[in-house]
Every structure is written in structure tokens, then in C-alpha cells.
Design a protein around this motif. Structure first.
Motif, PDB file in Angstrom:
ATOM      1  N   LEU A   1      27.271  61.385  27.544  1.00  0.00           N
ATOM      2  CA  LEU A   1      25.852  61.675  27.728  1.00  0.00           C
ATOM      3  C   LEU A   1      25.299  62.595  26.646  1.00  0.00           C
ATOM      4  O   LEU A   1      24.073  62.676  26.478  1.00  0.00           O
ATOM      5  CB  LEU A   1      25.622  62.319  29.097  1.00  0.00           C
ATOM      6  CG  LEU A   1      25.772  61.384  30.306  1.00  0.00           C
ATOM      7  CD1 LEU A   1      25.910  62.201  31.591  1.00  0.00           C
ATOM      8  CD2 LEU A   1      24.590  60.429  30.404  1.00  0.00           C
ATOM      9  N   CYS A   2      26.165  63.291  25.948  1.00  0.00           N
ATOM     10  CA  CYS A   2      25.720  64.303  24.978  1.00  0.00           C
ATOM     11  C   CYS A   2      26.078  63.937  23.548  1.00  0.00           C
ATOM     12  O   CYS A   2      26.161  64.809  22.676  1.00  0.00           O
ATOM     13  CB  CYS A   2      26.302  65.668  25.341  1.00  0.00           C
ATOM     14  SG  CYS A   2      25.675  66.333  26.889  1.00  0.00           S
ATOM     15  N   THR A   3      26.286  62.654  23.281  1.00  0.00           N
ATOM     16  CA  THR A   3      26.595  62.175  21.928  1.00  0.00           C
ATOM     17  C   THR A   3      25.457  61.293  21.436  1.00  0.00           C
ATOM     18  O   THR A   3      24.836  60.570  22.215  1.00  0.00           O
ATOM     19  CB  THR A   3      27.913  61.381  21.934  1.00  0.00           C
ATOM     20  OG1 THR A   3      28.997  62.263  22.232  1.00  0.00           O
ATOM     21  CG2 THR A   3      28.178  60.724  20.581  1.00  0.00           C
ATOM     22  N   GLY A   4      25.199  61.367  20.143  1.00  0.00           N
ATOM     23  CA  GLY A   4      24.237  60.466  19.528  1.00  0.00           C
ATOM     24  C   GLY A   4      22.796  60.933  19.656  1.00  0.00           C
ATOM     25  O   GLY A   4      22.506  62.043  20.081  1.00  0.00           O
ATOM     26  N   ARG A   5      21.902  60.054  19.317  1.00  0.00           N
ATOM     27  CA  ARG A   5      20.489  60.404  19.259  1.00  0.00           C
ATOM     28  C   ARG A   5      19.863  60.568  20.637  1.00  0.00           C
ATOM     29  O   ARG A   5      18.796  61.175  20.758  1.00  0.00           O
ATOM     30  CB  ARG A   5      19.739  59.345  18.456  1.00  0.00           C
ATOM     31  CG  ARG A   5      20.121  59.339  16.964  1.00  0.00           C
ATOM     32  CD  ARG A   5      19.531  58.160  16.244  1.00  0.00           C
ATOM     33  NE  ARG A   5      18.070  58.148  16.383  1.00  0.00           N
ATOM     34  CZ  ARG A   5      17.323  57.061  16.206  1.00  0.00           C
ATOM     35  NH1 ARG A   5      17.902  55.899  15.909  1.00  0.00           N
ATOM     36  NH2 ARG A   5      16.012  57.132  16.328  1.00  0.00           N
ATOM     37  N   LEU A   6      20.500  60.040  21.660  1.00  0.00           N
ATOM     38  CA  LEU A   6      19.998  60.196  23.027  1.00  0.00           C
ATOM     39  C   LEU A   6      20.681  61.354  23.760  1.00  0.00           C
ATOM     40  O   LEU A   6      20.505  61.511  24.971  1.00  0.00           O
ATOM     41  CB  LEU A   6      20.194  58.895  23.813  1.00  0.00           C
ATOM     42  CG  LEU A   6      19.311  57.724  23.359  1.00  0.00           C
ATOM     43  CD1 LEU A   6      19.779  56.424  24.006  1.00  0.00           C
ATOM     44  CD2 LEU A   6      17.842  57.990  23.696  1.00  0.00           C
ATOM     45  N   ALA A   7      21.429  62.150  23.032  1.00  0.00           N
ATOM     46  CA  ALA A   7      22.193  63.238  23.638  1.00  0.00           C
ATOM     47  C   ALA A   7      21.299  64.120  24.503  1.00  0.00           C
ATOM     48  O   ALA A   7      20.233  64.565  24.079  1.00  0.00           O
ATOM     49  CB  ALA A   7      22.860  64.082  22.561  1.00  0.00           C
ATOM     50  N   GLY A   8      21.750  64.355  25.740  1.00  0.00           N
ATOM     51  CA  GLY A   8      21.067  65.280  26.632  1.00  0.00           C
ATOM     52  C   GLY A   8      19.928  64.696  27.424  1.00  0.00           C
ATOM     53  O   GLY A   8      19.395  65.353  28.327  1.00  0.00           O
ATOM     54  N   THR A   9      19.538  63.445  27.145  1.00  0.00           N
ATOM     55  CA  THR A   9      18.373  62.857  27.810  1.00  0.00           C
ATOM     56  C   THR A   9      18.714  62.176  29.129  1.00  0.00           C
ATOM     57  O   THR A   9      17.814  61.846  29.904  1.00  0.00           O
ATOM     58  CB  THR A   9      17.700  61.814  26.903  1.00  0.00           C
ATOM     59  OG1 THR A   9      18.609  60.721  26.694  1.00  0.00           O
ATOM     60  CG2 THR A   9      17.294  62.420  25.568  1.00  0.00           C
TER      61      THR A   9
END
Length: 308
Positions: free
Chosen positions: A29-37
């Protein structure tokens, strides 16, 4: 790795899990460009097993190289990469620490009789640990003659994975003698598949996008009596999420067969607007030339970020 409020909320839904499994779910969930969303886009490359190499990679021959795929996922800023054992063994060392890996533990092939609705177990939890994976992946076919055996295989592998601190991703694809072809993606059937996956303890559930078809007579009566709104794709996604513990499980939706770009973007908008967690798409990405694939994935990410 920053844990946002949204990710903390999602992790709170898995309060019986050990810290290892929750940490690996958080990594995805916290990797890449969507991390944290709370949104995810995953690249799965198991199609060579399922459909054969030419049907999978001839449209973009760069895809015959195993390393092409995780590098595409990394360069696109995706959340995770999923593949069976052999490809994972080829790439895991080279991408270690760059992207969470999901080892797909069972697969089918198109040389077998189409009447066989089953998959062979081709990897182990020990393999996933050895290769530094964050999760295992597994497919069940609710409705098939072999579905109970597949569910029991998943139960054992899931328990082993969770005990080892891995996350668990479950592909839940209805098919079998009691379902028509349209029934495999019917609204009632897809919601049922998501609910079964949640009941079986999956951390992340993968299902197909549902149509407005209702397959089961008894279910159709309830949908009509209760006036369940399935008039748009976004509403159908919303209902699938409702079936997945009222949205308290992570659900990603399959990209399916290769299709036009506009259809891919429309799917992503419907998933976003319906409250889904994201997409897991393979052929719609890796069968395009690299520049086109990166542009397509960039736009999908932007849709999930609410920028389009």
C-alpha cells in the motif's frame, strides 16, 4: 516508508493478523505513486502459463524477457508485481527491495481440457520467503467441480503464509457447470466471489468487473425486491465492495483481456468512483510497446489520484 492515516485505517481491519503480515500489506500500500492513498495498481504476469507464450508476448516481443515486466512495474510506479515461480526466480534478485513481489502459487494451462476448472500448485510459501516476496497469490474457481479442493489448498497455504508474516492475495474467479459464460461476470456472482474470498481470510481480493446480468434466480429476486442499484459500473463496484465486509477488505479488479485504452480508463474511473481499491492488469499493459504501456499506466495512476 511513511504510513498514512488511510493506510493505518486499512491495517486496522486486519486486527487479528500478526505484525509481519500487516507490514507486508503496508509495503504494497505504501509503494509507488499511489503510496499511502489506499489505492493499488498491480502488474500480474502469469498469462504465459495460462494462455501460452505467443498469445501472451508476441504482440510485444520484449515481454519474452522476464526482466521486462518487473522493470515496467517499477518504472510506472506501481504497487506490486505478481508472477509464478520460474519468472520470480529469474527476477527477484535483480529487483530486490525495489517493488513488493507476489508469488503466484497455482496456475492452469490452455493445453488441458476446457472442462477442467482447476489449477496446479506450482510454488510454496517457502519459495515466497526465499525470494523475498511480500505476499503469496492463489486462484480459486467458485462454482467449479474442484472448488472445494482449491479452497482447502488455499486454507493450508494461507495459514502457512500468515504464520510466516506474509500477506495473502486471492484471485476469486467463478466458473463451472452451473454458470453460463455471462454468469461468470454477473453482478450477483462477482459479489458472491468477493464475499467468499473475504470469508476465506484473504488480505487482498481480486475479482472481475461485474456486468448488470443477474445469474442466480433466487439472488435475482432479492436484487429486484431490495432495489439494489446495479445500473452503472461504479454502482456495481460499490456493491462488490459492500460484499467484501462493507469495504473493509482490499479489493482490486482484473483488467481482463486486452481492450482499447478508453475502455481501460473508463474501468479505472468506475473502480475509483465505486470505492474499489484499484486495478490488477497485465495484458492491457505488457502487450503494448513500452512507451505506450507507461503512458497508459501513468494515466490510470492519475485517475486513481483524482487528477483525471
Amino acid at each position: 516508508m511513511k504510513i498514512t492515516r488511510r493506510v493505518r485505517e486499512i491495517l486496522s481491519w486486519y486486527d487479528s493478523d500478526n505484525p509481519g503480515s500487516k507490514a507486508n500489506l503496508a509495503r504494497m500500500l505504501c509503494t509507488g505513486r499511489l503510496a499511502g492513498t489506499g489505492k493499488m495498481v498491480i502488474l500480474p504476469v502469469d498469462q504465459g502459463f495460462e494462455h501460452g507464450p505467443a498469445r501472451s508476448f508476441a504482440a510485444n516481443p520484449a515481454g519474452y524477457d522476464p526482466m521486462y515486466h518487473p522493470q515496467l512495474a517499477i518504472d510506472a510506479g506501481l504497487n506490486a508485481f505478481a508472477t509464478p515461480l520460474g519468472m520470480m526466480e529469474r527476477v527477484a534478485d535483480r529487483v530486490a527491495g525495489q517493488i513488493p513481489l507476489i508469488l503466484k502459487l497455482n496456475s492452469a494451462n490452455s493445453l488441458s481440457s476446457p472442462e477442467v476448472k482447476d489449477q496446479a500448485v506450482t510454488g510454496t510459501v517457502e519459495d515466497a520467503l526465499r525470494l523475498g516476496c511480500s505476499a503469496i497469490g492463489f486462484t480459486i474457481y467458485p462454482g467449479s467441480d474442484d472448488c472445494y479442493a482449491m479452497m482447502e489448498e488455499f486454507r493450508e497455504l494461507s495459514a502457512e503464509a500468515k504464520a510466516a508474516g506474509l500477506a495473502v492475495v486471492l484471485w476469486s474467479y467463478p466458473r463451472g457447470p452451473e454458470l453460463s459464460k455471462d454468469g461468470e461476470t454477473a453482478m450477483d456472482v462477482c459479489a458472491y466471489a468477493a464475499h467468499m474470498a473475504a470469508l476465506m481470510g484473504a488480505h487482498v481480493i481480486k475479482v472481475k468487473l461485474p456486468t448488470d446480468h443477474l445469474e442466480q434466480g433466487d439472488a435475482k429476486k432479492v436484487y429486484e425486491k431490495q432495489k439494489v442499484d446495479i445500473s452503472t459500473m461504479a454502482k456495481r463496484v460499490e456493491h462488490v465492495m459492500q460484499a467484501a465486509f462493507n469495504g473493509q477488505r482490499v479489493v482490486v479488479f482484473s483488467g481482463g483481456a486486452a481492450k482499447g485504452e478508453d475502455a481501460v480508463y473508463d474501468d479505472a474511473r468506475a473502480i475509483r468512483d465505486g470505492g474499489g481499491n484499484g486495478s490488477i492488469l497485465g495484458r492491457n499493459a505488457f502487450q503494448r510497446p513500452r512507451d505506450e504501456a507507461l503512458a497508459l499506466l501513468d494515466r490510470i495512476v492519475r485517475i486513481y489520484l483524482g487528477k483525471e
